[in-house]
Write an enzyme that holds these catalytic residues in place. Structure first.
Site, mmCIF file in Angstrom:
data_model
loop_
_atom_site.group_PDB
_atom_site.id
_atom_site.type_symbol
_atom_site.label_atom_id
_atom_site.label_comp_id
_atom_site.label_asym_id
_atom_site.label_seq_id
_atom_site.Cartn_x
_atom_site.Cartn_y
_atom_site.Cartn_z
ATOM 1 N N ARG A 195 -32.533 28.229 4.488
ATOM 2 C CA ARG A 195 -32.574 28.030 5.946
ATOM 3 C C ARG A 195 -31.329 28.495 6.666
ATOM 4 O O ARG A 195 -31.397 29.147 7.699
ATOM 5 C CB ARG A 195 -32.753 26.539 6.280
ATOM 6 C CG ARG A 195 -34.154 26.060 6.288
ATOM 7 C CD ARG A 195 -34.170 24.587 5.943
ATOM 8 N NE ARG A 195 -33.725 24.436 4.564
ATOM 9 C CZ ARG A 195 -34.540 24.505 3.521
ATOM 10 N NH1 ARG A 195 -35.814 24.595 3.708
ATOM 11 N NH2 ARG A 195 -34.085 24.422 2.291
ATOM 12 N N THR A 196 -30.176 28.110 6.144
ATOM 13 C CA THR A 196 -28.952 28.361 6.918
ATOM 14 C C THR A 196 -28.722 29.863 7.073
ATOM 15 O O THR A 196 -28.529 30.361 8.179
ATOM 16 C CB THR A 196 -27.744 27.672 6.251
ATOM 17 O OG1 THR A 196 -28.068 26.291 6.074
ATOM 18 C CG2 THR A 196 -26.503 27.778 7.120
ATOM 19 N N LYS A 207 -14.945 39.946 -9.070
ATOM 20 C CA LYS A 207 -13.834 40.662 -9.723
ATOM 21 C C LYS A 207 -12.517 39.918 -9.544
ATOM 22 O O LYS A 207 -11.462 40.430 -9.860
ATOM 23 C CB LYS A 207 -13.693 42.061 -9.109
ATOM 24 C CG LYS A 207 -14.929 42.913 -9.187
ATOM 25 C CD LYS A 207 -14.643 44.277 -8.563
ATOM 26 C CE LYS A 207 -15.905 45.070 -8.328
ATOM 27 N NZ LYS A 207 -15.678 46.193 -7.409
ATOM 28 N N ARG A 213 -20.471 30.411 3.645
ATOM 29 C CA ARG A 213 -20.702 29.191 2.842
ATOM 30 C C ARG A 213 -19.930 29.324 1.544
ATOM 31 O O ARG A 213 -20.032 30.354 0.868
ATOM 32 C CB ARG A 213 -22.190 29.021 2.552
ATOM 33 C CG ARG A 213 -22.475 27.935 1.527
ATOM 34 C CD ARG A 213 -23.939 27.608 1.438
ATOM 35 N NE ARG A 213 -24.397 26.874 2.614
ATOM 36 C CZ ARG A 213 -25.606 26.339 2.728
ATOM 37 N NH1 ARG A 213 -26.479 26.454 1.737
ATOM 38 N NH2 ARG A 213 -25.957 25.687 3.811
ATOM 39 N N HIS A 261 -20.688 20.607 6.980
ATOM 40 C CA HIS A 261 -21.705 21.611 7.307
ATOM 41 C C HIS A 261 -21.916 21.501 8.825
ATOM 42 O O HIS A 261 -22.927 20.961 9.294
ATOM 43 C CB HIS A 261 -22.984 21.289 6.528
ATOM 44 C CG HIS A 261 -24.026 22.363 6.525
ATOM 45 N ND1 HIS A 261 -24.024 23.435 7.418
ATOM 46 C CD2 HIS A 261 -25.131 22.535 5.751
ATOM 47 C CE1 HIS A 261 -25.076 24.205 7.166
ATOM 48 N NE2 HIS A 261 -25.761 23.687 6.164
HETATM 49 C C1 NCD Z 1 -28.050 21.261 3.139
HETATM 50 C C2 NCD Z 1 -26.776 21.794 2.518
HETATM 51 O O1 NCD Z 1 -26.721 22.958 2.093
HETATM 52 O O2 NCD Z 1 -25.829 21.027 2.486
HETATM 53 N N1 NCD Z 1 -29.033 22.256 3.273
HETATM 54 C C3 NCD Z 1 -29.079 22.972 4.440
HETATM 55 O O3 NCD Z 1 -28.191 23.737 4.742
HETATM 56 N N2 NCD Z 1 -30.102 22.740 5.271
HETATM 57 C C4 NCD Z 1 -28.557 20.019 2.511
HETATM 58 C C5 NCD Z 1 -28.808 20.004 1.038
HETATM 59 O O4 NCD Z 1 -28.671 21.016 0.348
HETATM 60 O O5 NCD Z 1 -29.181 18.929 0.565
#
Ligand code: NCD
Length: 332
Positions: free
Chosen positions: A69-70, A98, A119, A145
């Site tokens: 999703r993100t 590397k 991320r 997040h």
């Molecule tokens: C979350 C995350 O990556 O922290 N997912 C997301 O980005 N919607 C929640 C999760 O992984 O549980």
């Protein structure tokens, strides 16, 4: 220019070029602008009238941890506003393999792009990183997040309008769930009552509890959802972050207890029927077993719309940090 428009214009200017690395950096004014801009994006999208605000701009998505999703909603947001995307997925196709330092990767990618969404598996790894273009966190380890918290906030806002006065339950992994940490930071700008429901080993850290107290947020801790369900306006469900239970003893106790049903917090119709008929169930997704599928078609289930809201909120954020939103767009 009207006074309200003038201060809005100043606030919009202050967003330009900003990094979004922690939800703690966002003030109530910032949150109000983000909610307003997200609403604008949603309405314009529904009317098939999204302007190409991000034309000729490039978003780089750097994901060193799995994501569906993100990453896809950042990319969709950029493309729907007329921008372009370059991506590194899973870090496996990048020079991180590397041994390149993260700071070097960012320095280079910030010369190729106009904004970066990143991320990373290590908590706090994004703090102190310098970048010539806005850096937006898409999650750093179990720490934060922030953009998920913003879409969670927008989802609560669109359902209740006023966030003040709400009773919000958060259940699951409060210790390692980064979405929980950022959501709590964001909610600390409002007058809410929190019900924190978890296995005792997965409770909120003392540090975060102290922060809630210093922000005058009332919270109540329990390991039983049954005890508090009747109170709640919002139930925010999270999964156990099994990938972060790296201490074998912790993994063994919690995961085994969870599997054996000793700590079973599955949210289902039977449980929800003990709550207010207006309660809204949110989940950042992905879901494992903590929400039963029989809830999916119920009007109280809000998690799929919540996931869709990720596009509007990320459109708003991208346009804000890239300085492409004018005040008159938001006051119309
Ligand atoms: C979350 C995350 O990556 O922290 N997912 C997301 O980005 N919607 C929640 C999760 O992984 O549980």
């Amino acid at each position: 220019m009207l006074k309200t428009q003038m201060s809005l214009a100043q606030q919009l200017t202050s967003f330009k070029g900003r990094h979004i690395r922690s939800s703690k950096e966002l003030t109530l004014d910032d949150l109000n602008i983000i909610l307003k801009a997200s609403k604008y994006m949603e309405t314009a999208h529904q009317r098939h009238a999204l302007p190409p605000l991000l034309n000729n701009l490039i978003l780089a998505t750097l994901f060193f941890e799995p994501s569906t999703r993100t990453r896809l909603s950042f990319e969709t947001a950029m493309i729907r506003l007329g921008g372009n995307v370059i991506t590194v997925e899973q870090g496996t196709s990048s020079s991180a393999k590397k041994g390149e330092r993260l700071s070097d990767t960012i320095q280079v990618v910030s010369q190729y792009s106009d904004v970066i969404a990143i991320r990373h598996p290590s908590s706090n790894s994004l703090q102190g990183l310098s970048s010539q273009v806005p850096l937006i966190s898409a999650g750093d380890g179990s720490n934060e997040h922030p953009t998920q918290a913003l879409l969670d906030l927008y989802t609560i806002y669109e359902n209740f309008k006023d966030i003040n006065g709400l009773k919000i339950g958060i259940i699951g992994d409060l210790r390692f769930g980064r979405t929980v940490h950022s959501l709590l930071n964001v909610l600390s700008n409002y007058s809410v009552t929190l019900y924190l429901v978890s296995h005792p080993s997965l409770g909120l850290s003392d540090e975060m509890k102290a922060e809630l107290s210093s922000n005058n947020i009332s919270f109540y801790e329990t390991d039983s959802i049954e005890e508090v369900i009747a109170e709640l306006d919002v139930l925010y469900v999270t999964r156990v972050q099994t990938e972060r239970l790296t201490e074998p003893s912790l993994f063994d106790t919690i995961y085994q207890e969870y599997k054996d049903g000793l700590f079973n917090y599955q949210v289902n119709l039977e449980l929800l029927n003990k709550g207010k008929p207006t309660v809204k169930v949110l989940h950042p997704l992905p879901r494992t077993d903590e929400i039963s599928e029989d809830l999916d078609s119920d009007p109280r289930a809000t998690y799929m719309k919540q996931a869709k809201n990720g596009i509007y909120v990320r459109m708003a954020l991208l346009a804000l940090v890239l300085g492409r939103i004018d005040a008159d767009l938001l006051v119309k």
